[in-house]
Structures are given as structure tokens and as C-alpha cells.
Design a protein around this motif. Structure first.
Motif, PDB file in Angstrom:
ATOM      1  N   PRO A   1      12.291   0.643   8.912  1.00  0.00           N
ATOM      2  CA  PRO A   1      11.431   1.515   9.704  1.00  0.00           C
ATOM      3  C   PRO A   1       9.958   1.297   9.372  1.00  0.00           C
ATOM      4  CG  PRO A   1      13.090   2.757   8.478  1.00  0.00           C
ATOM      5  CD  PRO A   1      13.221   1.341   8.105  1.00  0.00           C
ATOM      6  N   ALA A   2       9.111   1.581  10.294  1.00  0.00           N
ATOM      7  CA  ALA A   2       7.675   1.413  10.105  1.00  0.00           C
ATOM      8  C   ALA A   2       7.157   2.332   9.012  1.00  0.00           C
ATOM      9  CB  ALA A   2       6.951   1.701  11.411  1.00  0.00           C
ATOM     10  N   LEU A   3       6.136   1.870   8.330  1.00  0.00           N
ATOM     11  CA  LEU A   3       5.529   2.661   7.264  1.00  0.00           C
ATOM     12  C   LEU A   3       4.271   3.383   7.728  1.00  0.00           C
ATOM     13  CD1 LEU A   3       5.936   0.162   4.297  1.00  0.00           C
ATOM     14  CD2 LEU A   3       7.280   2.199   4.784  1.00  0.00           C
ATOM     15  N   THR A   4       3.874   3.176   8.971  1.00  0.00           N
ATOM     16  CA  THR A   4       2.686   3.852   9.465  1.00  0.00           C
ATOM     17  C   THR A   4       2.972   5.336   9.668  1.00  0.00           C
ATOM     18  OG1 THR A   4       3.279   3.303  11.742  1.00  0.00           O
ATOM     19  CG2 THR A   4       1.786   1.797  10.604  1.00  0.00           C
ATOM     20  N   GLY A   5       1.995   6.149   9.366  1.00  0.00           N
ATOM     21  CA  GLY A   5       2.114   7.586   9.578  1.00  0.00           C
ATOM     22  C   GLY A   5       3.024   8.306   8.600  1.00  0.00           C
ATOM     23  N   ILE A   6       3.278   7.694   7.450  1.00  0.00           N
ATOM     24  CA  ILE A   6       4.226   8.339   6.539  1.00  0.00           C
ATOM     25  C   ILE A   6       3.660   9.602   5.899  1.00  0.00           C
ATOM     26  CG2 ILE A   6       5.475   6.225   6.065  1.00  0.00           C
ATOM     27  CD1 ILE A   6       4.186   6.154   3.333  1.00  0.00           C
ATOM     28  N   LYS A   7       2.346   9.735   5.881  1.00  0.00           N
ATOM     29  CA  LYS A   7       1.780  10.937   5.259  1.00  0.00           C
ATOM     30  C   LYS A   7       2.066  12.195   6.076  1.00  0.00           C
ATOM     31  CE  LYS A   7      -2.837   9.590   6.693  1.00  0.00           C
ATOM     32  NZ  LYS A   7      -4.126   9.206   6.148  1.00  0.00           N
ATOM     33  N   GLU A   8       2.554  12.010   7.297  1.00  0.00           N
ATOM     34  CA  GLU A   8       2.971  13.164   8.101  1.00  0.00           C
ATOM     35  C   GLU A   8       4.234  13.806   7.521  1.00  0.00           C
ATOM     36  OE1 GLU A   8       3.453  11.832  12.115  1.00  0.00           O
ATOM     37  OE2 GLU A   8       1.470  10.931  12.143  1.00  0.00           O
ATOM     38  N   ASN A   9       5.037  13.018   6.794  1.00  0.00           N
ATOM     39  CA  ASN A   9       6.309  13.511   6.284  1.00  0.00           C
ATOM     40  C   ASN A   9       6.423  13.510   4.764  1.00  0.00           C
ATOM     41  OD1 ASN A   9       7.736  13.824   8.877  1.00  0.00           O
ATOM     42  ND2 ASN A   9       7.435  11.636   9.022  1.00  0.00           N
ATOM     43  N   TRP A  10       5.452  12.944   4.081  1.00  0.00           N
ATOM     44  CA  TRP A  10       5.576  12.769   2.636  1.00  0.00           C
ATOM     45  C   TRP A  10       4.350  13.249   1.882  1.00  0.00           C
ATOM     46  CZ3 TRP A  10      10.098  11.209   0.678  1.00  0.00           C
ATOM     47  CH2 TRP A  10      10.979  10.532   1.513  1.00  0.00           C
ATOM     48  N   ARG A  30      16.310  12.997   8.846  1.00  0.00           N
ATOM     49  CA  ARG A  30      15.618  11.744   9.166  1.00  0.00           C
ATOM     50  C   ARG A  30      16.372  10.555   8.596  1.00  0.00           C
ATOM     51  NH1 ARG A  30      10.489  11.094   6.907  1.00  0.00           N
ATOM     52  NH2 ARG A  30      11.053  12.579   5.310  1.00  0.00           N
ATOM     53  N   PHE A  31      16.929  10.699   7.411  1.00  0.00           N
ATOM     54  CA  PHE A  31      17.629   9.586   6.788  1.00  0.00           C
ATOM     55  C   PHE A  31      18.998   9.363   7.404  1.00  0.00           C
ATOM     56  CE2 PHE A  31      14.310  10.608   3.872  1.00  0.00           C
ATOM     57  CZ  PHE A  31      13.793   9.354   3.641  1.00  0.00           C
ATOM     58  N   LEU A  32      19.615  10.425   7.874  1.00  0.00           N
ATOM     59  CA  LEU A  32      20.872  10.247   8.597  1.00  0.00           C
ATOM     60  C   LEU A  32      20.621   9.469   9.882  1.00  0.00           C
ATOM     61  CD1 LEU A  32      22.458  13.778   8.087  1.00  0.00           C
ATOM     62  CD2 LEU A  32      23.119  11.627   6.964  1.00  0.00           C
ATOM     63  N   LYS A  37      20.804   4.118  12.694  1.00  0.00           N
ATOM     64  CA  LYS A  37      20.069   3.066  13.412  1.00  0.00           C
ATOM     65  C   LYS A  37      20.055   1.745  12.651  1.00  0.00           C
ATOM     66  CE  LYS A  37      15.644   2.263  15.674  1.00  0.00           C
ATOM     67  NZ  LYS A  37      14.329   2.822  15.990  1.00  0.00           N
ATOM     68  N   TYR A  38      19.927   1.794  11.334  1.00  0.00           N
ATOM     69  CA  TYR A  38      19.822   0.590  10.502  1.00  0.00           C
ATOM     70  C   TYR A  38      21.049   0.489   9.600  1.00  0.00           C
ATOM     71  CZ  TYR A  38      14.982   0.985  12.000  1.00  0.00           C
ATOM     72  OH  TYR A  38      13.837   1.101  12.741  1.00  0.00           O
ATOM     73  N   LYS A  39      22.184   0.241  10.211  1.00  0.00           N
ATOM     74  CA  LYS A  39      23.451   0.190   9.468  1.00  0.00           C
ATOM     75  C   LYS A  39      23.442  -0.917   8.417  1.00  0.00           C
ATOM     76  CE  LYS A  39      25.864   2.195  13.159  1.00  0.00           C
ATOM     77  NZ  LYS A  39      26.615   2.430  14.163  1.00  0.00           N
ATOM     78  N   GLY A  40      23.965  -0.580   7.261  1.00  0.00           N
ATOM     79  CA  GLY A  40      24.114  -1.564   6.196  1.00  0.00           C
ATOM     80  C   GLY A  40      22.865  -1.830   5.375  1.00  0.00           C
ATOM     81  N   ILE A  41      21.757  -1.166   5.714  1.00  0.00           N
ATOM     82  CA  ILE A  41      20.522  -1.352   4.955  1.00  0.00           C
ATOM     83  C   ILE A  41      20.429  -0.233   3.925  1.00  0.00           C
ATOM     84  CG2 ILE A  41      18.010  -1.383   5.053  1.00  0.00           C
ATOM     85  CD1 ILE A  41      18.247  -2.597   7.829  1.00  0.00           C
TER      86      ILE A  41
END
Length: 64
Positions: A1-10, A30-32, A37-41
């Protein structure tokens, strides 16, 4: 997943906690969604990295 805008959630403390132990956040909605979406990662844990270095990584990610 993109790392842009992470300060909105962290905050810095939460991001460091996630980097140290990502599996402790598995039940978060969010992680579910990411897991579906990103199975196996799997996010590796960085609990072997000094907390000060994780703080620098968190500062960098939150600044962008």
C-alpha cells in the motif's frame, strides 16, 4: 500500500509500535482490508532494530 498520507492514521508512537510488532494490529479494520487486497504479503517485524532508529524511520515517513 502507498505510504503517502500516513500521518492521517498514525502517530509516531503508534507507527513505531507497528514497525516493532505488525501482527498486533491484525484485527484493525484497515489491516483486514489490506490483508484481503494484498494476499500473502506479510509485514516483517523490526523488533531487532534500536528504538531510536525506528523513531527516525517514523519521523521520515510521517514527514512525507
Amino acid at each position: 500500500p502507498a505510504l503517502t498520507g500516513i500521518k492521517e492514521n498514525w502517530s509516531k508512537e503508534n507507527l513505531i509500535g507497528y514497525l516493532r510488532n505488525p501482527s498486533s494490529y491484525e484485527s484493525d479494520k484497515r489491516f483486514l482490508d489490506y490483508k484481503a487486497k494484498y494476499k500473502g504479503i506479510i509485514m516483517p517485524s523490526y523488533n531487532n532494530i534500536d528504538i531510536k532508529d525506528l523513531g527516525k524511520i517514523a519521523d521520515y515517513l510521517l514527514a512525507n
